[in-house]
Design an enzyme around this catalytic site. Structure first.
Site, PDB file in Angstrom:
ATOM      1  N   GLY A  14       0.773  -1.211  -0.008  1.00  0.00           N
ATOM      2  CA  GLY A  14      -0.026   0.088   0.066  1.00  0.00           C
ATOM      3  C   GLY A  14       0.677   1.497   0.207  1.00  0.00           C
ATOM      4  N   ASN A  16       1.293   3.321  -2.740  1.00  0.00           N
ATOM      5  CA  ASN A  16       0.485   4.259  -3.394  1.00  0.00           C
ATOM      6  C   ASN A  16      -0.860   4.659  -2.562  1.00  0.00           C
ATOM      7  OD1 ASN A  16       1.372   4.630  -6.197  1.00  0.00           O
ATOM      8  ND2 ASN A  16       1.704   2.485  -6.084  1.00  0.00           N
ATOM      9  N   LEU A  96     -10.754  -8.155 -12.689  1.00  0.00           N
ATOM     10  CA  LEU A  96     -12.243  -7.552 -12.320  1.00  0.00           C
ATOM     11  C   LEU A  96     -13.077  -8.016 -13.416  1.00  0.00           C
ATOM     12  CD1 LEU A  96     -11.550  -4.065 -11.017  1.00  0.00           C
ATOM     13  CD2 LEU A  96     -12.060  -6.035  -9.781  1.00  0.00           C
ATOM     14  N   HIS A 112      -0.421   1.751 -13.230  1.00  0.00           N
ATOM     15  CA  HIS A 112       0.256   0.554 -13.736  1.00  0.00           C
ATOM     16  C   HIS A 112       1.735   1.018 -14.040  1.00  0.00           C
ATOM     17  CE1 HIS A 112       0.875  -3.178 -16.192  1.00  0.00           C
ATOM     18  NE2 HIS A 112       1.576  -2.281 -16.952  1.00  0.00           N
ATOM     19  N   ASP A 148      -5.437  -3.510 -17.940  1.00  0.00           N
ATOM     20  CA  ASP A 148      -4.283  -2.257 -18.211  1.00  0.00           C
ATOM     21  C   ASP A 148      -4.754  -1.674 -19.582  1.00  0.00           C
ATOM     22  OD1 ASP A 148      -3.108  -3.232 -15.828  1.00  0.00           O
ATOM     23  OD2 ASP A 148      -2.045  -4.579 -16.971  1.00  0.00           O
TER      24      ASP A 148
HETATM   25  C1  GRF Z   1       2.561  -0.581  -7.801  1.00  0.00           C
HETATM   26  O1  GRF Z   1       3.676  -0.589  -8.412  1.00  0.00           O
HETATM   27  C2  GRF Z   1       1.488  -0.522  -8.924  1.00  0.00           C
HETATM   28  O2  GRF Z   1       1.995   0.177  -9.824  1.00  0.00           O
HETATM   29  C3  GRF Z   1       1.142  -1.818  -8.950  1.00  0.00           C
HETATM   30  O3  GRF Z   1       1.282  -2.529  -7.788  1.00  0.00           O
HETATM   31  C4  GRF Z   1       2.187  -2.020  -7.199  1.00  0.00           C
HETATM   32  C5  GRF Z   1       1.482  -1.779  -5.893  1.00  0.00           C
HETATM   33  O4  GRF Z   1       2.804  -1.104  -4.808  1.00  0.00           O
HETATM   34  N1  GRF Z   1      -0.183  -1.655  -9.636  1.00  0.00           N
HETATM   35  P1  GRF Z   1       1.936  -0.449  -3.640  1.00  0.00           P
HETATM   36  O5  GRF Z   1       1.179  -1.743  -2.782  1.00  0.00           O
HETATM   37  O6  GRF Z   1       1.109   0.868  -3.992  1.00  0.00           O
HETATM   38  O7  GRF Z   1       3.246  -0.210  -2.862  1.00  0.00           O
END
Ligand code: GRF
Length: 218
Positions: A14, A16, A96, A112, A148
């Site tokens: 998590g 992001n 999904l 992505h 994607d």
């Molecule tokens: C990120 O690289 C995102 O682009 C991909 O999965 C990863 C998630 O990382 N969809 P985090 O859990 O947000 O650290």
């Protein structure tokens, strides 16, 4: 304008999610992160969300086995019960169904780790290095049934260096992810994006001096 109610769906650490939560602390940010849902019990991001004072829920996908839609119906019920307006997928490791995507059409974002439409799917950094590309990056897009794909909200690019490893490149791209996801949500939540013929348009513009050329000849 009232702040939009946002849920973040995660499966892992998590980072992001944390970037979105931190951005939403700003008074003038147009979205509130009101809920974090994980499909994996004990996902690292859950504790981080709780520490940040965000309500969390776990809707485990495993018990549903191959019945993806049954899992999604439960997920959808939780989102609706919290009056969620926008959904952000942030490392949510589930394909999904068209049914779920339809429920959140135009209201669900994903990040992505590649410059789409290049490198859809997994192992994006390995594949970029194997191809010897000089510029790589990340994309925030609206979710459509095809994986994607979907209207691109924002992209961020990084230079690829000859001595990059997968880990070093992944970390550089992740830094960009943490910038473009909050910025994308800001644009979408404030109504500054519109979907036209399958593309995302915005009144925001890139600064004229932010071209990235790699390698640079010094
Ligand atoms: C990120 O690289 C995102 O682009 C991909 O999965 C990863 C998630 O990382 N969809 P985090 O859990 O947000 O650290």
């Amino acid at each position: 304008m009232a702040r939009r109610r946002v849920a973040i769906l995660i499966s892992g650490r998590g980072s992001n999610m944390t970037a979105l939560i931190e951005a939403a602390r700003a008074k003038d940010y147009p979205a509130d992160i009101v809920l974090v849902i994980s499909n994996i019990a004990g996902a690292g991001g859950l504790a981080k969300a709780q520490d940040a004072g965000i309500e969390t829920a776990t809707v485990e996908s495993k018990p549903f086995g191959k019945d993806r839609e049954a899992f999604e119906r439960k997920l959808h019920d939780v989102l609706v019960a919290h009056d969620i307006e926008l959904v952000c997928l942030a490392g949510f490791l589930r394909l999904l169904t068209p049914w779920f995507v339809k429920q959140w059409e135009g209201r669900m974002l994903n990040i992505h780790p590649a410059l789409l439409p290049s490198y859809r799917g997994l192992h994006t950094h390995e594949r970029a290095l194997a191809d010897g590309v000089k510029i790589h990056g990340a994309t925030v897009h609206f979710v459509v049934p095809e994986m994607d794909s979907g209207p691109i909200v924002m992209q961020g690019a990084v230079a690829v260096r000859d001595d990059d490893t997968v880990e070093i490149l992944a970390a550089r791209v992740l830094g960009v992810e943490h910038q473009i996801y909050p910025d994308s949500l800001q644009l979408v939540a404030s109504g500054r994006t519109r979907l036209e013929n399958g593309l995302c348009k915005t009144d925001a513009s890139g600064s004229p001096d932010d071209s990235l050329i790699s390698p640079a000849v010094i």
